[in-house]
Design an enzyme around this catalytic site. Structure first.
Site, mmCIF file in Angstrom:
data_model
loop_
_atom_site.group_PDB
_atom_site.id
_atom_site.type_symbol
_atom_site.label_atom_id
_atom_site.label_comp_id
_atom_site.label_asym_id
_atom_site.label_seq_id
_atom_site.Cartn_x
_atom_site.Cartn_y
_atom_site.Cartn_z
ATOM 1 N N ASP A 33 5.041 0.562 -8.602
ATOM 2 C CA ASP A 33 6.542 0.411 -8.434
ATOM 3 C C ASP A 33 7.062 -0.719 -9.333
ATOM 4 O OD1 ASP A 33 6.197 2.004 -6.534
ATOM 5 O OD2 ASP A 33 6.896 0.830 -4.756
ATOM 6 N N TYR A 36 7.563 0.418 -12.930
ATOM 7 C CA TYR A 36 8.523 1.396 -12.865
ATOM 8 C C TYR A 36 9.842 0.846 -12.907
ATOM 9 C CZ TYR A 36 11.337 5.303 -11.593
ATOM 10 O OH TYR A 36 12.261 6.331 -11.533
ATOM 11 N N ASP A 37 9.837 -0.382 -12.086
ATOM 12 C CA ASP A 37 11.220 -1.136 -11.945
ATOM 13 C C ASP A 37 11.538 -1.536 -13.407
ATOM 14 O OD1 ASP A 37 11.860 -0.420 -9.501
ATOM 15 O OD2 ASP A 37 11.032 -2.343 -8.580
ATOM 16 N N LEU A 83 19.492 2.600 -4.050
ATOM 17 C CA LEU A 83 19.905 1.534 -4.162
ATOM 18 C C LEU A 83 19.654 0.527 -5.330
ATOM 19 C CD1 LEU A 83 18.705 0.455 -0.523
ATOM 20 C CD2 LEU A 83 21.026 0.312 -1.499
ATOM 21 N N GLU A 114 18.877 -5.349 6.528
ATOM 22 C CA GLU A 114 17.683 -4.663 6.930
ATOM 23 C C GLU A 114 16.588 -4.458 6.396
ATOM 24 O OE1 GLU A 114 19.464 -0.641 6.726
ATOM 25 O OE2 GLU A 114 21.279 -1.464 7.646
ATOM 26 N N LYS A 116 13.641 -3.322 3.826
ATOM 27 C CA LYS A 116 13.541 -1.989 2.888
ATOM 28 C C LYS A 116 12.279 -1.331 3.277
ATOM 29 C CE LYS A 116 14.495 -0.320 -1.527
ATOM 30 N NZ LYS A 116 13.423 0.301 -1.736
ATOM 31 N N ASP A 118 9.181 1.056 3.158
ATOM 32 C CA ASP A 118 8.629 1.616 2.092
ATOM 33 C C ASP A 118 7.837 2.876 2.383
ATOM 34 O OD1 ASP A 118 7.925 2.120 -0.558
ATOM 35 O OD2 ASP A 118 6.424 0.508 -0.559
ATOM 36 N N GLU A 174 13.778 6.446 7.310
ATOM 37 C CA GLU A 174 12.733 6.603 6.262
ATOM 38 C C GLU A 174 11.354 7.160 7.295
ATOM 39 O OE1 GLU A 174 13.443 5.603 3.146
ATOM 40 O OE2 GLU A 174 11.610 5.064 2.286
ATOM 41 N N TYR A 224 12.139 5.624 11.010
ATOM 42 C CA TYR A 224 12.976 4.490 11.597
ATOM 43 C C TYR A 224 14.293 4.858 10.665
ATOM 44 C CZ TYR A 224 9.194 1.719 13.269
ATOM 45 O OH TYR A 224 8.074 1.238 14.042
ATOM 46 N N LYS A 291 23.750 -4.852 3.165
ATOM 47 C CA LYS A 291 24.896 -3.895 3.214
ATOM 48 C C LYS A 291 26.106 -4.452 3.923
ATOM 49 C CE LYS A 291 21.694 -0.137 4.004
ATOM 50 N NZ LYS A 291 21.318 1.058 5.273
ATOM 51 N N LYS A 315 13.976 -7.178 -3.767
ATOM 52 C CA LYS A 315 12.768 -6.635 -3.755
ATOM 53 C C LYS A 315 11.760 -8.059 -3.412
ATOM 54 C CE LYS A 315 12.352 -2.450 -4.957
ATOM 55 N NZ LYS A 315 11.334 -1.638 -5.709
ATOM 56 N N CYS A 407 -32.509 -6.560 -10.949
ATOM 57 C CA CYS A 407 -31.546 -7.443 -10.514
ATOM 58 C C CYS A 407 -31.281 -8.355 -11.879
ATOM 59 C CB CYS A 407 -32.412 -8.367 -9.641
ATOM 60 S SG CYS A 407 -31.506 -9.860 -9.326
ATOM 61 N N CYS A 410 -33.110 -12.221 -11.248
ATOM 62 C CA CYS A 410 -34.569 -12.292 -11.161
ATOM 63 C C CYS A 410 -35.227 -11.182 -11.891
ATOM 64 C CB CYS A 410 -35.010 -12.765 -9.780
ATOM 65 S SG CYS A 410 -35.036 -11.000 -8.934
ATOM 66 N N CYS A 425 -31.581 -6.126 -4.305
ATOM 67 C CA CYS A 425 -32.753 -6.503 -5.220
ATOM 68 C C CYS A 425 -33.759 -6.957 -4.374
ATOM 69 C CB CYS A 425 -32.237 -8.009 -5.556
ATOM 70 S SG CYS A 425 -33.362 -9.138 -6.132
ATOM 71 N N CYS A 431 -36.043 -14.402 -5.877
ATOM 72 C CA CYS A 431 -34.818 -14.234 -6.468
ATOM 73 C C CYS A 431 -33.874 -15.627 -6.348
ATOM 74 C CB CYS A 431 -34.059 -12.990 -6.094
ATOM 75 S SG CYS A 431 -32.187 -12.810 -6.937
HETATM 76 S S1 IVH Z 1 20.235 2.691 2.586
HETATM 77 C C1 IVH Z 1 23.541 4.729 0.219
HETATM 78 N N1 IVH Z 1 18.564 1.355 3.832
HETATM 79 O O1 IVH Z 1 15.248 2.862 -0.260
HETATM 80 C C2 IVH Z 1 22.561 3.510 0.646
HETATM 81 N N2 IVH Z 1 17.844 2.636 2.197
HETATM 82 O O2 IVH Z 1 15.799 2.498 -3.003
HETATM 83 C C3 IVH Z 1 21.006 4.418 0.440
HETATM 84 N N3 IVH Z 1 15.143 2.419 2.112
HETATM 85 O O3 IVH Z 1 16.355 6.245 -0.733
HETATM 86 C C4 IVH Z 1 19.787 3.919 1.408
HETATM 87 N N4 IVH Z 1 14.869 1.220 3.624
HETATM 88 O O4 IVH Z 1 14.571 5.718 0.831
HETATM 89 C C5 IVH Z 1 18.714 2.142 2.697
HETATM 90 N N5 IVH Z 1 17.138 -0.181 5.224
HETATM 91 C C6 IVH Z 1 17.435 0.872 4.081
HETATM 92 C C7 IVH Z 1 16.378 1.375 3.624
HETATM 93 C C8 IVH Z 1 16.630 2.278 2.459
HETATM 94 C C9 IVH Z 1 14.302 1.769 2.546
HETATM 95 C C10 IVH Z 1 14.769 3.311 0.845
HETATM 96 C C11 IVH Z 1 15.465 4.936 1.026
HETATM 97 C C12 IVH Z 1 16.131 4.845 -0.116
HETATM 98 C C13 IVH Z 1 15.465 3.860 -0.989
HETATM 99 C C14 IVH Z 1 16.627 3.288 -1.972
#
Ligand code: IVH
Length: 669
Positions: A33, A36-37, A83, A114, A116, A118, A174, A224, A291, A315, A407, A410, A425, A431
Site C-alpha cells: 500500500d 502504491y500511495d 478518501l 474513526e 480506518k 483495513d 468495511e 463494522y 470527518k 495514514k 554446517c 563446523c 547440523c 559445532c
Molecule cells: S468513509 C465518502 N470511513 O477506506 C467517504 N472509509 O480509502 C468514503 N475505510 O473505501 C469512505 N474505514 O473502504 C470511511 N471509517 C471509515 C473507513 C473507511 C475504512 C475505507 C473504505 C473506503 C476507503 C477509502
C-alpha cells in the site's frame, strides 16, 4: 521536456492500472500500500503541475477496480467514494485550512474521528428493516452483488431492531477478517498445503468475493459500519457521530474507537492514541479518518473527483514495505537447527528499520518461491517480528537459494528427518555455533543465571578456545579473562564471582541449563518435582518420563537420548565435580487422593468425554495419565477403534475400562 513529462505520466498511469487490477480484481496485490500511495501521489503531483495532461481516465480520477464478470452488477444509487490522505500534522492543518476557506468559516471545526479499517468496503441495503442487498464498492459506481456471501457474516443483522428505521437505508462499512482469526485460518491453510493470505485485508477480500457462499460462510469475517448512503422514508440526525450511534442502536456493528474531536490538536491527539492502541485491536487499521461531523457542512463542501472534501484519512506508518533480498544466511541454533535468515536492504516498516528476517526453514523458502535479488514484501505488524510475506515475481536478477548440506560453522553433515520441517547440523557439541548457544543458554537468567556472561563474552571465550562446554566455565581464572577485549580486572573479578555463586542452584534450574530439546522451565520443574534427584531423571525410561506433566512421547525421547550421549554425560560429571549443588527436594505430601499412584492410559476415540478434561480429572484425583501401556499401567480406558494399546493391555492382563465405566468411576468420588 514536456514530452518526457507526458511520457512519465502515461507510464505512471499504466503502472498504477496494472496494480489496480492485481489488487481489486485478483485480490493479490503486486506492491505494498505504501508503494502504491507513493505512485498515486507522484502522479497526482505531476497532473497538478501540468493540468493540460489531466484525463478523466487517470487512476487519480477513479475509485477501486472493475467488477468481476462472474458476479451480477449493482449500480450504486449514490457513488461509493474513496478518501484522500494526509501524512502529517502539517498536511492535516492544510486540509482544515482549505475547508475553512471554502466555508468562509474561522471557527473550530468538529470532526467525527474513526479508525480506518483495513478491509473491503461494502454497501448494505435495508428495506423495511430487512437486509435485501449487499454490494462491493467496485469502481465506485458499479459494484458486485455479494448478497449471499454477506448474509453469511455472523455480525451483520438480517433484520434491524428498534424504532424509526427508515424505509430504505443503505449502510456502508468495511468487511474485515479479525487478526486472531486470520492467523488461525492461515495456519490451517498452510498446514493443509493450501495457499494462505498475505494479510487480513486480502483474506477478507478473497473470502468475500467467492462464487460459492458456502466457502465464505466458513471464513471468519466481520463487519463494522462507518457511514450511510441512501436514506428514504425516515429522518436521521445531522451529526455523523450520532448517525453511527443510531446504526449501533439498530443492531449494526460499530467499533469502540469512534470519537468526536475539536480542531487539529484534538484530531492529532486522537491519532496518537489510536496508533498506540493499534497493537491491541483485533482488527487491522491503517490509519484514522477525520470527518466533518456536521452533515449540513458535509453537503455544503461536496466532493472532488473520487473523494469527499469533508473527510480525509491520516495514514499510520505502513506495516508492509518492499525491499530487496540481498542474501540468505544460515544460522545454527543451540540444538543444531539451521535457520535461513534473509539479509535485506534495510527498510523502515511498522516503526523500525528491518535488515534481517527469519525465513524459518526450507519449506518457507519454497513456499515463497524466493530467490536472492527478489523484491520482497516485508510485513511487521504491531509488535510482531518482521516477516517476508511475498516475493514479487519477475523482479531483478535472481539467484537460487541453496540450502547447505553441511554446517556453515563446523562442516558436519546437515540432516533433515523425514516429516520434519527443520534441518539440523549433526555436529552436536563439536559445532562451535551449537557450543556457543549451549553455553549462552546454560548461563541465561532462568537457568544458571550467571550475571555478566552475556552473548558477546561467550563468543569471545569460545573463539579464544578458553571454553568448549559449560563445565569449562568453572575452570576459568581471572588471569585468563583480563586480556580479553572489553574485559578489565573488575569485570573479570565480577564474572568469576558470578560463576562461583551460580554453583548454588536448584535441580530444576540445572536440568533446564543442560539444554535438553523441548525441556523448558516448566517441564524442568515438573521433572525435578517428580523424580526428586538428577539420578532419578537420568535413569527414567520413556514410560516413566511420560507420567510427568507436560512430557509426551517426543519430549520423553529427547530426554532419554540426551542422557544417553557420552559427551553429555562427561559434561554432567564435570559440572558436578565442580561442586554445583542444590538443596534436596522433599517429596510433596502425598494427600490421600482416591486414585493416588494409579496409572491410566486413554486410548481410542471417546464419544462423550473430552480427552483432556478426562485427563485433568484423573490427575486431580491423584492418578497419572500415561501415553503408553506398560506392565506398570493400572487401567487402560479404551474408546472406539482402540488399537495396539488395547491389545497390549490385554496381553499384559491389564484392566480395561470402557468410556462408560470411566465416567462411572469418576462420578463415584
Ligand atoms: S468513509 C465518502 N470511513 O477506506 C467517504 N472509509 O480509502 C468514503 N475505510 O473505501 C469512505 N474505514 O473502504 C470511511 N471509517 C471509515 C473507513 C473507511 C475504512 C475505507 C473504505 C473506503 C476507503 C477509502
Amino acid at each position: 521536456m514536456t514530452e518526457s513529462i507526458l511520457k512519465k505520466i502515461i507510464a505512471l498511469r499504466q503502472q498504477i492500472q496494472a496494480h489496480n487490477h492485481a489488487y481489486y480484481t485478483l485480490d493479490e496485490p503486486s506492491i505494498t500500500d505504501a508503494e502504491y500511495d507513493r505512485l498515486i501521489r507522484s502522479l497526482r503531483a505531476l497532473e497538478k503541475q501540468h493540468p493540460e495532461y489531466a484525463s478523466p481516465d487517470s487512476p487519480t480520477q477513479s475509485v477501486g477496480g472493475p467488477v468481476l464478470a462472474a458476479f451480477s452488477k449493482i449500480e450504486h444509487e449514490m457513488a461509493m467514494l474513496s478518501l484522500d490522505n494526509v501524512f502529517s500534522a502539517d498536511e492535516l492543518n492544510e486540509f482544515i485550512q482549505r475547508i475553512q476557506n471554502r466555508l468562509k468559516n474561522t471557527q473550530e471545526l468538529t470532526f467525527c474521528v474513526e479508525p480506518k479499517l483495513d478491509g473491503l468496503a461494502i454497501s448494505l441495503l435495508y428495506e423495511h428493516g430487512k437486509l435485501i442487498r449487499a454490494a462491493t464498492r467496485g469502481d465506485g459506481s458499479i459494484g458486485e452483488d455479494v448478497t449471499h456471501n454477506v448474509k453469511t457474516i455472523k455480525n451483520i443483522p438480517h433484520t434491524l431492531q428498534g424504532d424509526a428505521i427508515p424505509v430504505r437505508l443503505e449502510v456502508r462499512g468495511e468487511v474485515i477478517m479479525p487478526i486472531a482469526a486470520f492467523h488461525a485460518f492461515n495456519h490451517q491453510a498452510l498446514s493443509n498445503d493450501s495457499k494462505g493470505f498475505v494479510n487480513p485485508r486480502n483474506a477478507a477480500a478473497g473470502s468475500l468475493r467467492q462464487l460459492d457462499s458456502n466457502i465464505t460462510a466458513q471464513r471468519p469475517l466481520a463487519f463494522y459500519s462507518y457511514g450511510i448512503g441512501i436514506v428514504e422514508g425516515g429522518m436521521l440526525t445531522d451529526s455523523q457521530f450520532q448517525r453511527l450511534q443510531q446504526l449501533k442502536d439498530w443492531g449494526l456493528p460499530l467499533t469502540d474507537e469512534v470519537i468526536l474531536a475539536q480542531g487539529p490538536e484534538q484530531c492529532i491527539a486522537a491519532y496518537t492514541q489510536l496508533l498506540e492502541k493499534r497493537a491491541q485491536l483485533d482488527y487491522e487499521i491503517d490509519g484514522i479518518v477525520y470527518k466533518i461531523d456536521d452533515i449540513a457542512l458535509q453537503e455544503q463542501l461536496g466532493f472532488v473527483a473520487r473523494a469527499p472534501r469533508w473527510a480525509t484519512a491520516h495514514k499510520f506508518p505502513a506495516q508492509e514495505e518492499q525491499t530487496q533480498l540481498l542474501d540468505v544466511e544460515f544460522q545454527v541454533g543451540r540444538t543444531g537447527a539451521i535457520t535461513p535468515v534473509a539479509i535485506l536492504d534495510p527498510v523502515f516498516v511498522g516503526g523500525v528499520t528491518v535488515s534481517r528476517a527469519s525465513l524459518h526453514n526450507a519449506d518457507e523458502i519454497q513456499r515463497l518461491q524466493l530467490k536472492i535479488g527478489n523484491t520482497v514484501i516485508i510485513r511487521r505488524a504491531a509488535d510482531v517480528i518482521p516477516q517476508i510475506v511475498k516475493a514479487i515475481p519477475g523482479s531483478q536478477s535472481q539467484t537460487e537459494i541453496i540450502f547447505p548440506t553441511t554446517c556453515p560453522v563446523c562442516n558436519s553433515e546437515i540432516e533433515r528427518i523425514e516429516g520434519e520441517a527443520i534441518a539440523r547440523c549433526t555436529g552436536g557439541l563439536y559445532c562451535a555455533a551449537q557450543r556457543k548457544q549451549a553455553i549462552k543458554y546454560f548461563a541465561s537468567r532462568k537457568a544458571m543465571n550467571i550475571e555478566g556472561l552475556g552473548d558477546k563474552v561467550v563468543e569471545q571465550l569460545v573463539d579464544e578456545q578458553l571454553i568448549n562446554n559449560p563445565a569449562d566455565l568453572f575452570n576459568l581464572t581471572v588471569e585468563q579473562l583480563i586480556p580479553l577485549e572489553r574485559i578489565g580486572t573488575k569485570k573479570a573479578d565480577n564474572l568469576i564471582n558470578a560463576i562461583i555463586q551460580c554453583k548454588q542452584t536448584t535441580l530444576a534450574k540445572f536440568i533446564l541449563a543442560l539444554g535438553i530439546r523441548e525441556v523448558g522451565d516448566a517441564t524442568a520443574k515438573n521433572l525435578a518435582e517428580y523424580f526428586l534427584t538428577l539420578d532419578g531423571i537420568q535413569k527414567a525410561t520413556n514410560e516413566d518420563l511420560e507420567l510427568v506433566d507436560d512430557v509426551g512421547e517426543i519430549v520423553a525421547r529427547h530426554i532419554v537420548t540426551f542422557f544417553r550421549q557420552n559427551h553429555n554425560q562427561e559434561v554432567i560429571t564435570a559440572l558436578l565435580a565442580s561442586d554445583i549443588h542444590w538443596p534436596e527436594i522433599q517429596p510433596k505430601e502425598q494427600q490421600a487422593l482416591p486414585l493416588a499412584g494409579k496409572i491410566f492410559v486413554l486410548t481410542g476415540a471417546l464419544a462423550h468425554t473430552d480427552r483432556n478434561a478426562a485427563k485433568q480429572t484423573l490427575q486431580a484425583l491423584g492418578a497419572k495419565v500415561s501415553g503408553s501401556v506398560s506392565k506398570n499401567t493400572d487401567y487402560v480406558v479404551a474408546g472406539a477403534a482402540a488399537g495396539s494399546k488395547l491389545s497390549k493391555a490385554q496381553d499384559l492382563g491389564i484392566a480395561v475400562l470402557t468410556e462408560d465405566e470411566l465416567v462411572t468411576l469418576l462420578a463415584s468420588f
